[in-house]
Design an enzyme around this catalytic site. Structure first.
Site, PDB file in Angstrom:
ATOM      1  N   GLU A 196       4.320 -10.477  -7.001  1.00 17.92           N
ATOM      2  CA  GLU A 196       3.372 -10.708  -7.695  1.00 17.92           C
ATOM      3  C   GLU A 196       3.997  -9.780  -9.146  1.00 17.92           C
ATOM      4  OE1 GLU A 196       3.721  -8.813  -5.418  1.00 17.92           O
ATOM      5  OE2 GLU A 196       2.768  -6.822  -5.524  1.00 17.92           O
ATOM      6  N   SER A 234     -10.412   3.257 -31.260  1.00 17.78           N
ATOM      7  CA  SER A 234      -9.109   3.890 -31.517  1.00 17.78           C
ATOM      8  C   SER A 234      -7.947   3.091 -32.247  1.00 17.78           C
ATOM      9  CB  SER A 234      -8.631   4.286 -29.909  1.00 17.78           C
ATOM     10  OG  SER A 234      -7.998   2.907 -29.549  1.00 17.78           O
ATOM     11  N   GLY A 235      -8.420   1.813 -32.384  1.00 20.54           N
ATOM     12  CA  GLY A 235      -7.347   1.050 -33.197  1.00 20.54           C
ATOM     13  C   GLY A 235      -6.397   0.437 -32.205  1.00 20.54           C
ATOM     14  N   GLY A 236      -6.566   0.671 -30.910  1.00 13.75           N
ATOM     15  CA  GLY A 236      -5.654   0.000 -30.080  1.00 13.75           C
ATOM     16  C   GLY A 236      -6.290  -1.379 -29.924  1.00 13.75           C
ATOM     17  N   HIS A 242       7.874  -7.353  -3.978  1.00 11.44           N
ATOM     18  CA  HIS A 242       6.694  -7.767  -4.772  1.00 11.44           C
ATOM     19  C   HIS A 242       6.782  -8.799  -5.413  1.00 11.44           C
ATOM     20  CE1 HIS A 242       4.531  -4.190  -3.485  1.00 11.44           C
ATOM     21  NE2 HIS A 242       5.782  -3.563  -3.352  1.00 11.44           N
ATOM     22  N   CYS A 271       5.245  -6.154   1.461  1.00 13.95           N
ATOM     23  CA  CYS A 271       5.727  -4.836   1.510  1.00 13.95           C
ATOM     24  C   CYS A 271       4.865  -4.061   2.550  1.00 13.95           C
ATOM     25  CB  CYS A 271       5.339  -3.915   0.310  1.00 13.95           C
ATOM     26  SG  CYS A 271       6.067  -2.505   0.305  1.00 13.95           S
ATOM     27  N   TYR A 272       3.702  -3.344   2.446  1.00 15.14           N
ATOM     28  CA  TYR A 272       3.217  -2.701   3.817  1.00 15.14           C
ATOM     29  C   TYR A 272       2.466  -3.622   4.560  1.00 15.14           C
ATOM     30  CZ  TYR A 272      -0.524   0.213   5.848  1.00 15.14           C
ATOM     31  OH  TYR A 272      -1.307   0.867   6.954  1.00 15.14           O
ATOM     32  N   ASP A 320      -7.504  -2.830 -26.981  1.00 19.11           N
ATOM     33  CA  ASP A 320      -8.482  -2.945 -25.950  1.00 19.11           C
ATOM     34  C   ASP A 320      -9.928  -2.627 -26.557  1.00 19.11           C
ATOM     35  OD1 ASP A 320      -6.319  -3.503 -24.430  1.00 19.11           O
ATOM     36  OD2 ASP A 320      -6.023  -1.604 -23.217  1.00 19.11           O
ATOM     37  N   LYS A 333      -3.638  -6.843 -20.015  1.00 16.43           N
ATOM     38  CA  LYS A 333      -3.409  -6.650 -21.460  1.00 16.43           C
ATOM     39  C   LYS A 333      -3.096  -7.951 -22.043  1.00 16.43           C
ATOM     40  CE  LYS A 333      -2.386  -3.009 -23.469  1.00 16.43           C
ATOM     41  NZ  LYS A 333      -3.525  -2.282 -23.806  1.00 16.43           N
ATOM     42  N   GLY A 341       0.741  -1.327  -0.101  1.00 17.79           N
ATOM     43  CA  GLY A 341       0.039   0.027  -0.116  1.00 17.79           C
ATOM     44  C   GLY A 341       0.850   1.251   0.004  1.00 17.79           C
TER      45      GLY A 341
END
Ligand code: XMP
Length: 512
Positions: free
Chosen positions: A169, A224-226, A167, A80-81, A228, A368, A53
């Protein structure tokens, strides 16, 4: 299931993602809801992860969890936190230490179930912290250290409590997934089953959501062409056919080939026509004199919404705005209660509160690489799948200072050179993103015997697989040289080219 308590880390969801990929059920909840949840799911929860965090445990309003969390005798992994909080609660000591952001070398000090199957004694991990645990709580022992932090990993094996300062992950932490898998399978003894993405179900879910507003409800969406917005758009077209109205806002801030490609792809794979509208003047007029990055993002967000609302009004029955928001967009725009806000992504945080359309975000829980997987399953061509992510606000956030038509052209020219050289040398598809930045800084050069006090262009090229972490690409010098030479000679008013060698964290990928 594994329960993750979200203390607001940028990567909390990534922990969830890894656990899900390992094959365990996972649930992310706020720490203040944890005790009630565990009590009502006593037989289901097999282990707990305390996320990282942004706060320091000594800050006044830092997120906490009731100490009763330790009374259930469940295995707990603090990251971490989360580790600092656990150490503090159990009688250890946490102080403001030497801040570390980015790669660090982890040295294993003793064996642990957490490290089982890892042969190396030293490997790279990613750090992002200010505080550190300097005294372990009673019953804990050191497992691994880095040069800066002695308590990089620790455990109380009897009580099945573990702490990691780094981390695990993020992809850049070597063996991170192995560590998490060891916790899940060897400590928590979770039963695993593989998750598969079912396209049919996503399409059904889109149809169900849209039709909750009526059988004839329509959806507008930006193309947009991307990858996603393309994947979100094709899925929506498959769900509701021509009741989906894709729009391309030609605002002068997108890559040139986006427009042509998008029209073709939507026709071929979704059987829908993209309506292309020229919005250049409107965008440049609204951005005149604006230099603050957040203000730019907000203005662009508003322009997009105005644009979509106006277009939506032209057709009867439009109830939704489709957005290709993926998980990392949401988290970086303050996706959870304890997270700090990094940027207003135009497609999430920049949206004005009162929008007259409902948001449809079928990819909100995907990363992604998962979106690419869906794209591949839909049969989209390689060029679309491999298209580098391109931010919604486009070149505007790569032009530091005022955005105008002239600077947008300059940015495009420099950006195309970067792309061109990378493609020529076979690097374009190997990197995650690559682009030029107009820094607004000036420096002196001598061009053709004349003094030029021109603009400094920065080039940012990096690899990433989860967007949360990234490392700059160690390109061959000849390639860098070619990029630099071409930009200074082909782009007017450029005096110098610099290469951005900052990792994420701490630096974000985009400059603004
Ligand atoms: P940062 O700069 O936050 O970028 O490290 C992470 C990823 O997000 C993209 N990005 C955006 N995408 N709207 C988008 O659709 C935005 O406002 C936006 N800002 C950044 C960025 O290109 C990178 O892939």
């Amino acid at each position: 299931m594994i329960l993750i308590l979200d203390f607001g880390s940028q990567t909390t969801h990534l922990i969830g993602r890894r656990i899900r990929d390992i094959g365990s059920e996972v649930k992310i909840i706020l720490p203040e809801e944890a005790i009630d949840f565990i009590k009502s799911h006593r037989n289901k929860v097999s282990g707990i992860i305390l996320s990282g965090g942004p706060a320091s445990i000594y800050e006044k309003d830092s997120p906490q969890v009731s100490k009763r969390i330790f009374s259930f005798n469940l295995p707990i992994l603090g990251i971490c936190y989360g580790w600092q909080l656990m150490a503090h609660y159990l009688g250890g000591k946490v102080v403001k230490g030497k801040a570390e952001y980015g790669p660090a070398k982890l040295r294993l000090l003793s064996n642990s179930v957490l490290f089982s199957g890892i042969k190396k004694k030293e490997f790279a991990v990613w750090m992002s912290h200010g505080d550190e645990v300097v005294k372990l709580p009673p019953g804990f022992r050191y497992l691994a250290s880095t040069a800066a932090v002695k308590s990089a990993a620790a455990e109380n094996s009897q009580k099945k409590l573990f702490g990691l300062q780094f981390h695990p992950e993020v992809r850049h932490s070597q063996y991170g997934e192995k560590l998490l898998a060891n916790f899940v399978t060897k400590v928590c003894r979770e039963k695993l089953s593989q998750r598969t993405i079912k396209i049919k179900e996503i399409i059904q879910e889109i149809k169900r959501e849209v039709e909750s507003e009526g059988k004839e409800a329509k959806v507008v969406g930006g193309a947009s062409g991307g990858i996603d917005s393309t994947v979100a758009g094709i899925l929506t077209a498959k769900a509701i056919g021509k009741r989906f109205l894709p729009l391309f806002c030609d605002n002068g801030l997108m890559r040139k080939e986006a427009k042509e490609n998008v029209v073709e792809i939507f026709k071929k794979f979704g059987s829908v026509n993209v309506k292309v509208l020229n919005c250049r003047q409107k965008f440049f007029r609204s951005l005149k004199g604006v230099v603050d990055p957040e203000e730019k993002r907000k203005i662009i967000g508003r322009l997009y919404v105005d644009f979509f609302e106006k277009e939506a009004k032209k057709t009867e029955g439009v109830k939704f705005l489709l957005q290709g928001t993926i998980y990392s967009d949401a988290i970086e725009s303050k996706g959870s209660k304890h997270a700090s806000k990094i940027k207003s992504h135009h497609n999430v945080g920049g949206l004005p509160e009162k929008m007259n359309l409902r948001l449809l975000e079928p990819l909100r829980n995907f990363y992604k690489d998962e979106v690419r997987k869906i794209g591949r399953k839909l049969g989209l061509p390689k060029e679309v799948i491999q298209t580098q992510p391109f931010p919604g606000p486009g070149y505007a956030i790569r032009i530091l200072g005022e955005v105008n038509k002239k600077r947008a052209e300059k940015e495009r020219l420099a950006d195309e050179i970067v792309m061109d050289v990378l493609k020529k040398h076979g690097w374009y598809e190997k990197v995650f993103q690559s682009f030029a930045v107009l820094t607004g800084a000036r420096s002196t050069a001598v061009k053709g015997d004349a003094r030029l006090y021109g603009e400094v262009v920065a080039v940012r090229i990096y690899g990433s697989s989860d967007i949360m972490t990234a490392n700059w690409t160690h390109l061959p010098y000849e390639v860098l040289q070619e990029i630099s030479s071409r930009i200074v000679s082909e782009v007017p008013d450029v005096s110098r080219v610099v290469y951005d060698i900052t990792t994420k964290p701490p630096a974000t990928m985009e400059w603004e």
